[in-house]
Motif scaffolding. Structure first.
Motif, PDB file in Angstrom:
ATOM      1  N   HIS A  69       0.834  -1.208   0.000  1.00 18.68           N
ATOM      2  CA  HIS A  69       0.000   0.000   0.000  1.00 18.68           C
ATOM      3  C   HIS A  69       0.865   1.254   0.000  1.00 18.68           C
ATOM      4  CE1 HIS A  69      -3.102   2.906   1.010  1.00 18.68           C
ATOM      5  NE2 HIS A  69      -2.347   3.290   2.033  1.00 18.68           N
ATOM      6  N   SER A  72       2.489   1.768  -3.355  1.00 15.91           N
ATOM      7  CA  SER A  72       1.522   2.277  -4.314  1.00 15.91           C
ATOM      8  C   SER A  72       1.296   3.774  -4.118  1.00 15.91           C
ATOM      9  CB  SER A  72       0.196   1.526  -4.179  1.00 15.91           C
ATOM     10  OG  SER A  72      -0.793   2.074  -5.016  1.00 15.91           O
ATOM     11  N   PRO A  78      -0.716   0.477  -8.863  1.00 17.72           N
ATOM     12  CA  PRO A  78      -1.917   0.571  -8.018  1.00 17.72           C
ATOM     13  C   PRO A  78      -2.015  -0.608  -7.056  1.00 17.72           C
ATOM     14  CG  PRO A  78      -2.448   1.018 -10.310  1.00 17.72           C
ATOM     15  CD  PRO A  78      -1.037   0.514 -10.300  1.00 17.72           C
ATOM     16  N   PHE A  79      -2.498  -0.309  -5.860  1.00 24.32           N
ATOM     17  CA  PHE A  79      -2.618  -1.363  -4.849  1.00 24.32           C
ATOM     18  C   PHE A  79      -3.656  -2.400  -5.277  1.00 24.32           C
ATOM     19  CE2 PHE A  79      -4.784  -3.205  -1.198  1.00 24.32           C
ATOM     20  CZ  PHE A  79      -3.708  -3.763  -0.511  1.00 24.32           C
ATOM     21  N   ARG A  80      -3.302  -3.661  -5.083  1.00 22.21           N
ATOM     22  CA  ARG A  80      -4.230  -4.764  -5.341  1.00 22.21           C
ATOM     23  C   ARG A  80      -3.881  -5.898  -4.388  1.00 22.21           C
ATOM     24  NH1 ARG A  80      -7.722  -5.903  -9.369  1.00 22.21           N
ATOM     25  NH2 ARG A  80      -8.325  -8.083  -9.676  1.00 22.21           N
ATOM     26  N   SER A  81      -4.867  -6.387  -3.641  1.00 27.19           N
ATOM     27  CA  SER A  81      -4.617  -7.452  -2.665  1.00 27.19           C
ATOM     28  C   SER A  81      -4.274  -8.750  -3.372  1.00 27.19           C
ATOM     29  CB  SER A  81      -5.846  -7.658  -1.771  1.00 27.19           C
ATOM     30  OG  SER A  81      -6.929  -8.147  -2.530  1.00 27.19           O
ATOM     31  N   ARG A  82      -3.550  -9.607  -2.693  1.00 25.99           N
ATOM     32  CA  ARG A  82      -3.087 -10.861  -3.272  1.00 25.99           C
ATOM     33  C   ARG A  82      -3.302 -11.986  -2.267  1.00 25.99           C
ATOM     34  NH1 ARG A  82      -0.300  -8.781  -7.553  1.00 25.99           N
ATOM     35  NH2 ARG A  82       0.594  -6.690  -7.250  1.00 25.99           N
ATOM     36  N   PRO A 220     -10.667  -6.319  -4.424  1.00 26.52           N
ATOM     37  CA  PRO A 220      -9.207  -6.493  -4.465  1.00 26.52           C
ATOM     38  C   PRO A 220      -8.423  -5.192  -4.403  1.00 26.52           C
ATOM     39  CG  PRO A 220     -10.155  -6.840  -6.641  1.00 26.52           C
ATOM     40  CD  PRO A 220     -11.307  -6.729  -5.685  1.00 26.52           C
ATOM     41  N   THR A 221      -9.044  -4.055  -4.695  1.00 28.61           N
ATOM     42  CA  THR A 221      -8.315  -2.781  -4.651  1.00 28.61           C
ATOM     43  C   THR A 221      -8.512  -2.031  -3.340  1.00 28.61           C
ATOM     44  OG1 THR A 221     -10.171  -1.643  -5.714  1.00 28.61           O
ATOM     45  CG2 THR A 221      -8.448  -2.523  -7.161  1.00 28.61           C
ATOM     46  N   SER A 222      -9.230  -2.624  -2.402  1.00 22.84           N
ATOM     47  CA  SER A 222      -9.503  -1.960  -1.127  1.00 22.84           C
ATOM     48  C   SER A 222      -8.434  -2.313  -0.100  1.00 22.84           C
ATOM     49  CB  SER A 222     -10.882  -2.364  -0.606  1.00 22.84           C
ATOM     50  OG  SER A 222     -11.060  -1.920   0.728  1.00 22.84           O
ATOM     51  N   SER A 310     -12.159   1.677  -3.216  1.00 26.10           N
ATOM     52  CA  SER A 310     -11.436   2.335  -4.294  1.00 26.10           C
ATOM     53  C   SER A 310      -9.957   2.389  -3.994  1.00 26.10           C
ATOM     54  CB  SER A 310     -11.962   3.764  -4.478  1.00 26.10           C
ATOM     55  OG  SER A 310     -13.349   3.762  -4.687  1.00 26.10           O
ATOM     56  N   PRO A 311      -9.113   2.246  -5.032  1.00 24.89           N
ATOM     57  CA  PRO A 311      -7.680   2.433  -4.821  1.00 24.89           C
ATOM     58  C   PRO A 311      -7.366   3.901  -4.594  1.00 24.89           C
ATOM     59  CG  PRO A 311      -8.148   2.161  -7.143  1.00 24.89           C
ATOM     60  CD  PRO A 311      -9.463   1.953  -6.402  1.00 24.89           C
TER      61      PRO A 311
END
Length: 342
Positions: A69, A72, A78-82, A220-222, A310-311
Motif C-alpha cells: 500500500h 503504491s 496501483p494497490f491490489r490485494s493478493r 481487491p483494490t480496497s 477504491s484504490p
C-alpha cells in the motif's frame, strides 16, 4: 497406555493422587489432591504450534500489505490485494521466488509429521485392532486434516504462479482451508464449559477470517478489505495460544468448575482484539515513517480519502521524489512490485 501420564508427558501419579473425573465433563478433567486440575485429552503443543503458524502468517501478511500500500501511494503500481505475497526485501532473485507458497507447504507437512509420527513412541494409527477409531488419536488426525488443507492452498498458489491455474483462485483455496479448519473445530467442541467456550470463540474467529478472505477477493483494490485477513489471522493465532494457557497451565482463575472463568474468557478475547488492532496501526505508522525518513518516499495527501473499495489514485495520494536524489533507490525498492508476473 499408562493412564498416569497425560498428553504433555507428566506423571501425575508420581506426586499426587487424583480424584475421579468430573461427572459432567465425561472424563475430560481430573484433579490432583491439592485441587488443581488437568485435562486428560489434547495437548499444549497441539494448540501452540498451529497458533504460532497463524500468528507468523498474519504478521507477514500485515507487513507485506502495508508495504504494498505504501509503495503504491509513493508512485508504485496501483494497490491490489493478493492471496500470497512475495518478499519485499532481499535480492532480486529472492523477491521473484514464491517463498510463501513453499513455506505454506513445508510447515504444515512438519505439523502433520509431528501429530502422527515425530515425538511419539509409535505411529498414531487411526484404527484399533477391533476396527474402531482410536479415541486418543482422533485429535492428531483432526489437526493433520487441517494442516493438509493449507498444504493444498500452498500447492494452488504454486500452480497459479507457474501459470497452470487462473489468477484469483488463490483466495478461493485459502478461504476453503480456513473453512475446513473451522468445520473441524465445530465438531471438536466438548468437555467442560470453559473448554467449549474458548474453542467456540476460536471457531467464530476462524469463520470471521473466511469472511475476510471473501471480502478481500470481492474488493481487491480496497486496502481496508485487504487488512481484515491479516488482522483476523493474527487474532486467531493469539487465541490458539491463549487457549493452551487456559487449558494446560492449571491456573486457578481458569478453573473449569468456576463460572467466573467462563465469563472472563470473552473479555480476554476482546482485550487481544484491542491490543492487536492498536499494534497493527502502530506498525503502519512506523513503516510509513521509515519509508519517508530512510527511503525518501514522499506522500502528498489531500483531505478526504476515496471510498472503501477504491484504490488511492496516484494523482491524489501520489509521490514526489525529493530533490537532489536519484530515482534509483526508490525504483530498486519498488522493483518487487512492478512485475506483471505475480
Amino acid at each position: 497406555m499408562d493412564m498416569s501420564m497425560d498428553h504433555a508427558g507428566h506423571n501425575h501419579s508420581a506426586h499426587a493422587s487424583v480424584s475421579p473425573p468430573m461427572a459432567h465433563d465425561h472424563g475430560a478433567v481430573l484433579r490432583h489432591e491439592d485441587g488443581s486440575y488437568y485435562y486428560t485429552h489434547g495437548a499444549w503443543l497441539g494448540h501452540v504450534v498451529p497458533g504460532s503458524f497463524f500468528l507468523l502468517w498474519g504478521v507477514w501478511w500485515m507487513l507485506a500489505t502495508f508495504y504494498e500500500h505504501l509503495a503504491s501511494a509513493a508512485g508504485g503500481p496501483p494497490f491490489r490485494s493478493r492471496g500470497w505475497h512475495r518478499l519485499f526485501f532481499g535480492t532480486a532473485r529472492a523477491r521473484r521466488f514464491p517463498v510463501e507458497p513453499f513455506i505454506k507447504i513445508v510447515l504444515p507437512l512438519f505439523g502433520i509429521l509431528g501429530e502422527l509420527w515425530l515425538g511419539h513412541d509409535q505411529y498414531m494409527n487411526l484404527y484399533a485392532p477391533d476396527g474402531k477409531f482410536v479415541m486418543d488419536h482422533v485429535n492428531d488426525w483432526q489437526h493433520s486434516a487441517m494442516y493438509s488443507a493449507f498444504m493444498l492452498s500452498g500447492l494452488v498458489d504454486l500452480a497459479t504462479w507457474y501459470g497452470r491455474l487462473p489468477e484469483g483462485i488463490e483466495h478461493a483455496s485459502l478461504g476453503m482451508a480456513f473453512l475446513i479448519e473451522g468445520m473441524l473445530l465445530v465438531f471438536h467442541l466438548k468437555g467442560p464449559k470453559i473448554e467449549i467456550l474458548v474453542h467456540l470463540i476460536l471457531v467464530i474467529q476462524i469463520f470471521l477470517t473466511v469472511v475476510a478472505v471473501v471480502f478481500e477477493a470481492l474488493m481487491p483494490t480496497s486496502f481496508a478489505a485487504a487488512l481484515a485477513r491479516p488482522l483476523s489471522t493474527v487474532i486467531q493465532g493469539v487465541w490458539w495460544i491463549q487457549t493452551a494457557y487456559i487449558m494446560y497451565r492449571a491456573k486457578p482463575q481458569w478453573d473449569p468448575e468456576d463460572m467466573s472463568s467462563a465469563m472472563m474468557a470473552p473479555v480476554a478475547w476482546v482485550t487481544h482484539v484491542l491490543w492487536i488492532t492498536a499494534a497493527m496501526l502502530s506498525v503502519f505508522l512506523l513503516m510509513r515513517w521509515v519509508t519517508e525518513r530512510h527511503l525518501g518516499w514522499v506522500y502528498k495527501e489531500e483531505r478526504g480519502a476515496p471510498g472503501l473499495g477504491s484504490p488511492m489514485p496516484a494523482a491524489r495520494y501520489g509521490a514526489q521524489r525529493p530533490s537532489g536524489r536519484t530515482n534509483g533507490h526508490i525504483d530498486l525498492e519498488l522493483s518487487a512490485l512492478t512485475s506483471d508476473k505475480y
